[in-house]
Motif scaffolding. Structure first.
Motif, PDB file in Angstrom:
ATOM      1  N   ALA A  67      48.530  29.215  46.814  1.00  0.00           N
ATOM      2  CA  ALA A  67      49.210  28.135  46.107  1.00  0.00           C
ATOM      3  C   ALA A  67      48.291  26.927  45.951  1.00  0.00           C
ATOM      4  CB  ALA A  67      50.488  27.754  46.847  1.00  0.00           C
ATOM      5  N   ARG A  68      48.363  26.314  44.802  1.00  0.00           N
ATOM      6  CA  ARG A  68      47.608  25.126  44.402  1.00  0.00           C
ATOM      7  C   ARG A  68      46.137  25.392  44.116  1.00  0.00           C
ATOM      8  NH1 ARG A  68      51.313  24.048  47.808  1.00  0.00           N
ATOM      9  NH2 ARG A  68      50.070  24.050  49.683  1.00  0.00           N
ATOM     10  N   ARG A  69      45.673  26.630  44.266  1.00  0.00           N
ATOM     11  CA  ARG A  69      44.292  26.978  43.922  1.00  0.00           C
ATOM     12  C   ARG A  69      44.300  27.760  42.619  1.00  0.00           C
ATOM     13  NH1 ARG A  69      40.423  24.436  46.174  1.00  0.00           N
ATOM     14  NH2 ARG A  69      39.104  26.223  45.875  1.00  0.00           N
ATOM     15  N   PRO A  70      43.274  27.621  41.790  1.00  0.00           N
ATOM     16  CA  PRO A  70      43.250  28.341  40.519  1.00  0.00           C
ATOM     17  C   PRO A  70      43.027  29.835  40.696  1.00  0.00           C
ATOM     18  CG  PRO A  70      41.220  27.114  40.811  1.00  0.00           C
ATOM     19  CD  PRO A  70      42.126  26.742  41.957  1.00  0.00           C
ATOM     20  N   CYS A  71      43.481  30.599  39.714  1.00  0.00           N
ATOM     21  CA  CYS A  71      43.227  32.039  39.702  1.00  0.00           C
ATOM     22  C   CYS A  71      41.739  32.280  39.486  1.00  0.00           C
ATOM     23  CB  CYS A  71      44.019  32.702  38.574  1.00  0.00           C
ATOM     24  SG  CYS A  71      45.789  32.782  38.884  1.00  0.00           S
ATOM     25  N   THR A  72      41.281  33.453  39.930  1.00  0.00           N
ATOM     26  CA  THR A  72      39.870  33.791  39.801  1.00  0.00           C
ATOM     27  C   THR A  72      39.706  35.162  39.160  1.00  0.00           C
ATOM     28  OG1 THR A  72      39.824  34.787  41.995  1.00  0.00           O
ATOM     29  CG2 THR A  72      39.229  32.460  41.857  1.00  0.00           C
ATOM     30  N   THR A  73      38.466  35.448  38.772  1.00  0.00           N
ATOM     31  CA  THR A  73      38.130  36.764  38.241  1.00  0.00           C
ATOM     32  C   THR A  73      38.041  37.739  39.416  1.00  0.00           C
ATOM     33  OG1 THR A  73      35.777  36.325  38.466  1.00  0.00           O
ATOM     34  CG2 THR A  73      36.789  35.734  36.356  1.00  0.00           C
ATOM     35  N   PRO A  74      37.944  39.046  39.139  1.00  0.00           N
ATOM     36  CA  PRO A  74      37.838  40.012  40.241  1.00  0.00           C
ATOM     37  C   PRO A  74      36.652  39.748  41.180  1.00  0.00           C
ATOM     38  CG  PRO A  74      38.381  41.153  38.229  1.00  0.00           C
ATOM     39  CD  PRO A  74      38.096  39.715  37.846  1.00  0.00           C
ATOM     40  N   SER A  75      35.582  39.154  40.662  1.00  0.00           N
ATOM     41  CA  SER A  75      34.425  38.866  41.508  1.00  0.00           C
ATOM     42  C   SER A  75      34.614  37.589  42.328  1.00  0.00           C
ATOM     43  CB  SER A  75      33.157  38.726  40.655  1.00  0.00           C
ATOM     44  OG  SER A  75      33.270  37.598  39.808  1.00  0.00           O
ATOM     45  N   LYS A  76      35.738  36.894  42.113  1.00  0.00           N
ATOM     46  CA  LYS A  76      36.083  35.649  42.820  1.00  0.00           C
ATOM     47  C   LYS A  76      35.101  34.511  42.528  1.00  0.00           C
ATOM     48  CE  LYS A  76      39.459  37.535  45.200  1.00  0.00           C
ATOM     49  NZ  LYS A  76      40.765  37.488  44.658  1.00  0.00           N
ATOM     50  N   ARG A  77      34.301  34.649  41.498  1.00  0.00           N
ATOM     51  CA  ARG A  77      33.303  33.624  41.197  1.00  0.00           C
ATOM     52  C   ARG A  77      33.808  32.545  40.250  1.00  0.00           C
ATOM     53  NH1 ARG A  77      27.877  37.166  40.421  1.00  0.00           N
ATOM     54  NH2 ARG A  77      27.752  37.838  42.575  1.00  0.00           N
ATOM     55  N   ARG A  78      34.513  32.943  39.204  1.00  0.00           N
ATOM     56  CA  ARG A  78      34.907  31.982  38.191  1.00  0.00           C
ATOM     57  C   ARG A  78      36.367  31.611  38.368  1.00  0.00           C
ATOM     58  NH1 ARG A  78      35.547  33.586  32.139  1.00  0.00           N
ATOM     59  NH2 ARG A  78      35.379  35.547  33.200  1.00  0.00           N
ATOM     60  N   GLN A  79      36.645  30.335  38.330  1.00  0.00           N
ATOM     61  CA  GLN A  79      38.027  29.879  38.393  1.00  0.00           C
ATOM     62  C   GLN A  79      38.565  29.818  36.973  1.00  0.00           C
ATOM     63  OE1 GLN A  79      37.773  26.206  40.530  1.00  0.00           O
ATOM     64  NE2 GLN A  79      37.654  27.237  42.483  1.00  0.00           N
ATOM     65  N   LEU A  80      39.729  30.377  36.769  1.00  0.00           N
ATOM     66  CA  LEU A  80      40.320  30.439  35.450  1.00  0.00           C
ATOM     67  C   LEU A  80      41.192  29.221  35.191  1.00  0.00           C
ATOM     68  CD1 LEU A  80      41.356  34.193  35.544  1.00  0.00           C
ATOM     69  CD2 LEU A  80      39.271  33.202  34.606  1.00  0.00           C
ATOM     70  N   GLU A  81      41.179  28.750  33.945  1.00  0.00           N
ATOM     71  CA  GLU A  81      41.972  27.573  33.582  1.00  0.00           C
ATOM     72  C   GLU A  81      43.467  27.891  33.603  1.00  0.00           C
ATOM     73  OE1 GLU A  81      42.366  24.706  29.729  1.00  0.00           O
ATOM     74  OE2 GLU A  81      40.399  25.472  30.244  1.00  0.00           O
ATOM     75  N   LEU A  82      43.840  29.054  33.088  1.00  0.00           N
ATOM     76  CA  LEU A  82      45.254  29.441  33.060  1.00  0.00           C
ATOM     77  C   LEU A  82      45.539  30.466  34.147  1.00  0.00           C
ATOM     78  CD1 LEU A  82      45.774  29.836  29.217  1.00  0.00           C
ATOM     79  CD2 LEU A  82      46.499  27.947  30.671  1.00  0.00           C
ATOM     80  N   PRO A  83      46.735  30.424  34.718  1.00  0.00           N
ATOM     81  CA  PRO A  83      47.077  31.419  35.745  1.00  0.00           C
ATOM     82  C   PRO A  83      47.307  32.799  35.134  1.00  0.00           C
ATOM     83  CG  PRO A  83      48.931  29.950  35.339  1.00  0.00           C
ATOM     84  CD  PRO A  83      47.785  29.442  34.521  1.00  0.00           C
ATOM     85  N   HIS A  84      47.165  33.821  35.961  1.00  0.00           N
ATOM     86  CA  HIS A  84      47.444  35.190  35.513  1.00  0.00           C
ATOM     87  C   HIS A  84      48.922  35.324  35.154  1.00  0.00           C
ATOM     88  CE1 HIS A  84      43.707  36.162  37.899  1.00  0.00           C
ATOM     89  NE2 HIS A  84      43.485  36.756  36.743  1.00  0.00           N
ATOM     90  N   PRO A  85      49.245  36.207  34.208  1.00  0.00           N
ATOM     91  CA  PRO A  85      50.655  36.414  33.835  1.00  0.00           C
ATOM     92  C   PRO A  85      51.536  36.801  35.021  1.00  0.00           C
ATOM     93  CG  PRO A  85      49.213  37.492  32.250  1.00  0.00           C
ATOM     94  CD  PRO A  85      48.339  36.990  33.376  1.00  0.00           C
ATOM     95  N   GLN A  86      50.988  37.558  35.974  1.00  0.00           N
ATOM     96  CA  GLN A  86      51.763  37.955  37.146  1.00  0.00           C
ATOM     97  C   GLN A  86      52.141  36.735  37.987  1.00  0.00           C
ATOM     98  OE1 GLN A  86      48.872  39.175  36.085  1.00  0.00           O
ATOM     99  NE2 GLN A  86      48.701  41.378  36.448  1.00  0.00           N
ATOM    100  N   ARG A  87      51.271  35.747  38.023  1.00  0.00           N
ATOM    101  CA  ARG A  87      51.555  34.527  38.783  1.00  0.00           C
ATOM    102  C   ARG A  87      52.626  33.711  38.082  1.00  0.00           C
ATOM    103  NH1 ARG A  87      46.842  30.486  41.006  1.00  0.00           N
ATOM    104  NH2 ARG A  87      47.977  29.806  42.855  1.00  0.00           N
ATOM    105  N   VAL A  88      52.561  33.647  36.771  1.00  0.00           N
ATOM    106  CA  VAL A  88      53.574  32.915  36.014  1.00  0.00           C
ATOM    107  C   VAL A  88      54.930  33.587  36.203  1.00  0.00           C
ATOM    108  CG1 VAL A  88      54.272  32.111  33.730  1.00  0.00           C
ATOM    109  CG2 VAL A  88      51.863  32.089  34.354  1.00  0.00           C
ATOM    110  N   SER A  89      54.946  34.907  36.212  1.00  0.00           N
ATOM    111  CA  SER A  89      56.188  35.644  36.440  1.00  0.00           C
ATOM    112  C   SER A  89      56.736  35.373  37.844  1.00  0.00           C
ATOM    113  CB  SER A  89      55.943  37.142  36.246  1.00  0.00           C
ATOM    114  OG  SER A  89      57.126  37.867  36.351  1.00  0.00           O
ATOM    115  N   ALA A  90      55.862  35.377  38.844  1.00  0.00           N
ATOM    116  CA  ALA A  90      56.293  35.101  40.228  1.00  0.00           C
ATOM    117  C   ALA A  90      56.845  33.684  40.343  1.00  0.00           C
ATOM    118  CB  ALA A  90      55.122  35.297  41.195  1.00  0.00           C
TER     119      ALA A  90
END
Length: 101
Positions: free
Chosen positions: A36-59
């Motif tokens: 919570a409160r941290r941005p979503c990341t790519t599978p390599s955990k390197r890049r922080q994504l601006e928008l959350p994953h759809p699964q997170r929005v659903s949750a």
């Protein structure tokens, strides 16, 4: 050889971008594991994504709002005639956005 950089971002815009976060960041991401409160990341955990994953929005919508379609309370997963759904109904997203506004 010098690196060419774009114009610097105005402080007012930088502040808004930092302050403006999708409300789904209030819950953990079931897709990438971001807390919570941290941005979503790519599978390599390197890049922080601006928008959350759809699964997170659903949750987040499931945690935040009742569903007008299947009449379930917050935290209860949506269903279609008794069959569990992997996501929430579209109208539940709308309800969650209204609650967050």
């Amino acid at each position: 050889m010098s690196k060419h950089q774009g114009a610097p971002m105005p402080d007012s815009l930088r502040h808004w971008m930092r302050a403006k976060q999708h409300p789904a960041r209030s819950v953990n991401c079931p897709h990438c594991g971001a807390i919570a409160r941290r941005p979503c990341t790519t599978p390599s955990k390197r890049r922080q994504l601006e928008l959350p994953h759809p699964q997170r929005v659903s949750a987040w919508a499931q945690t935040t709002a009742c569903c007008p379609d299947c009449q379930v309370e917050p935290t209860t997963p949506c269903h279609d005639e008794g069959r569990a759904r992997t996501t929430v109904h579209a109208r539940r997203y709308q309800e969650a956005e209204e609650v967050a506004a």
